[in-house]
Design a protein around this motif. Structure first.
Motif, short mmCIF file in Angstrom:
data_model
loop_
_atom_site.label_atom_id
_atom_site.label_comp_id
_atom_site.label_asym_id
_atom_site.label_seq_id
_atom_site.Cartn_x
_atom_site.Cartn_y
_atom_site.Cartn_z
N CYS A 10 0.16 3.13 3.79
CA CYS A 10 0.35 2.53 4.82
C CYS A 10 0.95 1.55 4.98
O CYS A 10 1.86 1.33 5.90
N CYS A 31 -6.57 -1.58 0.36
CA CYS A 31 -5.43 -1.74 1.58
C CYS A 31 -6.26 -2.30 2.90
O CYS A 31 -7.60 -1.79 2.82
N CYS A 35 0.96 -0.81 0.13
CA CYS A 35 -0.05 0.05 0.19
C CYS A 35 0.66 0.91 0.14
O CYS A 35 1.61 1.21 0.42
ZN LIG Z 1 -2.62 0.95 3.17
#
Ligand SMILES: [Zn+2]
Length: 405
Positions: A229, A244, A226
């Protein structure tokens, strides 16, 4: 000290061509490995040293997390594999016929062995929780084993098994192992490109398992990381459209990666099958929760070879290099001096390869080539010329300039 004049294994002038990856060619050329058959290798002395160093880094971290090391057999009883229902369900289980019409398993993993083993020692809540690990050879009866990284028939693994009173205490330990694993891969120099990756929990649990995946061009897995994050997901749980699981973002990068470790919640699947229960504070019978935690030691070594490879050789990090110093000595009269230097380095630093091979005019080129191929972090030259001027020359393998000592 490894004295090359007494060492039976030579490097090859050129890289043997193999079908899969270049690191295998380099390892063959450097005299580190020889293939026994597809998916099975002989580990020659210098490769074995690398293996032992990786193994010890893993062992140190396991011991630091209070796990007890034991050794379970490579050969497993059919009865134990039947008890867990996996004698027939694991298609790569190696089944070995034995005398008297018996059959055994060459264990591909040890949940089926460790659970009946610990049953005797778990009676009451006072006996929990605990964790044991071992480092053992494993086997898989692969129909199509390949050389190189992918499908192996024999490999060395560390596996840890933990046993807990309830799911909460299991989860605390499981989360702690995530950190232990992160430390192991940092110590091995793979930290920057190794991602804890959400993967399928298999049929043991409705939770995810976690794989540790190292980004690698020849990796056998696909991971999605991702952008927002950094959470990594194995392709197997994501399918065609990425969202995600942590933050919901659809932005991601796709990488090929190779699995170097995995941790699994096993819930009570094996403990139930083997009848492992404990009596709680009120004498009530309760199920035992279990986790398993693997690091493929031999696989990590191959991933490292591929990861640290450059044009001339494999740039081992100092922590796992076959030796810390490579001493090139020229001139028969200087062997004793070089040998003394080697002893001094070994007492303060790490193991030395002493290249004291003599009897050829062009030895310097050959010796320097071997030192670079083996990528020993520090190379020292001790020759009539250097002795006349100052002593010896030394350089860090990754620096171009020679420092004079
Ligand atoms: Zn994420």
């Amino acid at each position: 000290m490894i004295q090359l004049s007494k060492f039976p294994i030579n490097t090859l002038k050129s890289q043997p061509k193999v079908s899969d990856n270049r690191s295998t060619s380099l390892l063959l050329q450097a005299g580190l490995i020889r293939q026994e058959m597809a998916g099975v290798y002989n580990y020659l002395p210098l490769w074995f040293k690398v293996l032992k160093k990786i193994e010890n880094i893993v062992r140190e971290e396991m011991n630091a997390s209070w796990a007890f090391e034991l050794l379970m057999p490579a050969l497993g009883s059919k009865q134990h594999w039947e008890q867990t229902g996996r004698w027939d369900s694991i298609d790569v289980l190696f089944k070995v016929p034995a005398s008297g019409g018996k059959e055994y398993a060459l264990n591909p993993t040890q949940e089926d062995i460790v659970t009946p083993l610990i049953k005797e020692f778990i009676q009451s809540y006072k006996d929990l929780e605990f964790w044991v690990y071992h480092i053992q050879h494993k086997f898989r009866n692969e129909a199509r084993a390949k050389s190189g990284l992918l499908r192996w028939r024999e490999f060395l693994m560390k596996d840890l098994y933990s046993f807990h009173k309830n799911e909460e205490s299991f989860q605390v330990y499981y989360d702690n192992q995530k950190q232990v694993y992160t430390r192991v891969f940092e110590k091995l120099g793979l930290g920057n490109d190794t991602y804890m990756t959400l993967a399928s929990g298999g049929d043991f649990t409705d939770k995810h398992s976690h794989e540790f995946q190292t980004i690698l061009d020849i990796g056998e897995d696909i991971i999605y990381i991702c952008d927002d994050c950094n959470t990594s997901h194995n392709e197997e749980i994501v399918g065609d459209s990425f969202a995600c699981s942590n933050c919901g973002s659809g932005n991601h990068k796709t990488h090929k990666a190779s699995e170097v470790g995995n941790i699994f919640p096993l819930s009570t699947k094996f403990t139930d099958a083997c009848g492992v229960k404990y009596a709680d504070e009120n004498g009530k019978e309760k199920p035992v929760f279990m986790g398993s935690y693997g690091i493929g030691i031999s696989r990590v070594m191959w991933v490292m070879a591929e990861y640290f490879m450059d044009e001339t050789g494999i740039a081992w990090p100092e922590a796992v290099a076959p030796a810390s110093h490579y001493i090139i000595v020229l001139g028969e009269d200087n062997i004793e001096k070089a040998s003394e230097l080697a002893k001094q380095i070994e007492s303060e630093w790490g193991e030395v390869i002493l290249d004291d091979r003599m009897g050829r005019k062009d030895w310097f080129g050959q010796k320097m080539g071997d030192a670079e191929l083996l990528w020993i972090p520090n190379i020292i030259v001790l020759s009539p010329k250097t002795l006349e001027k100052w002593g010896y020359e030394v350089r860090k393998r990754w620096e171009k300039e020679w420092a004079i000592v």
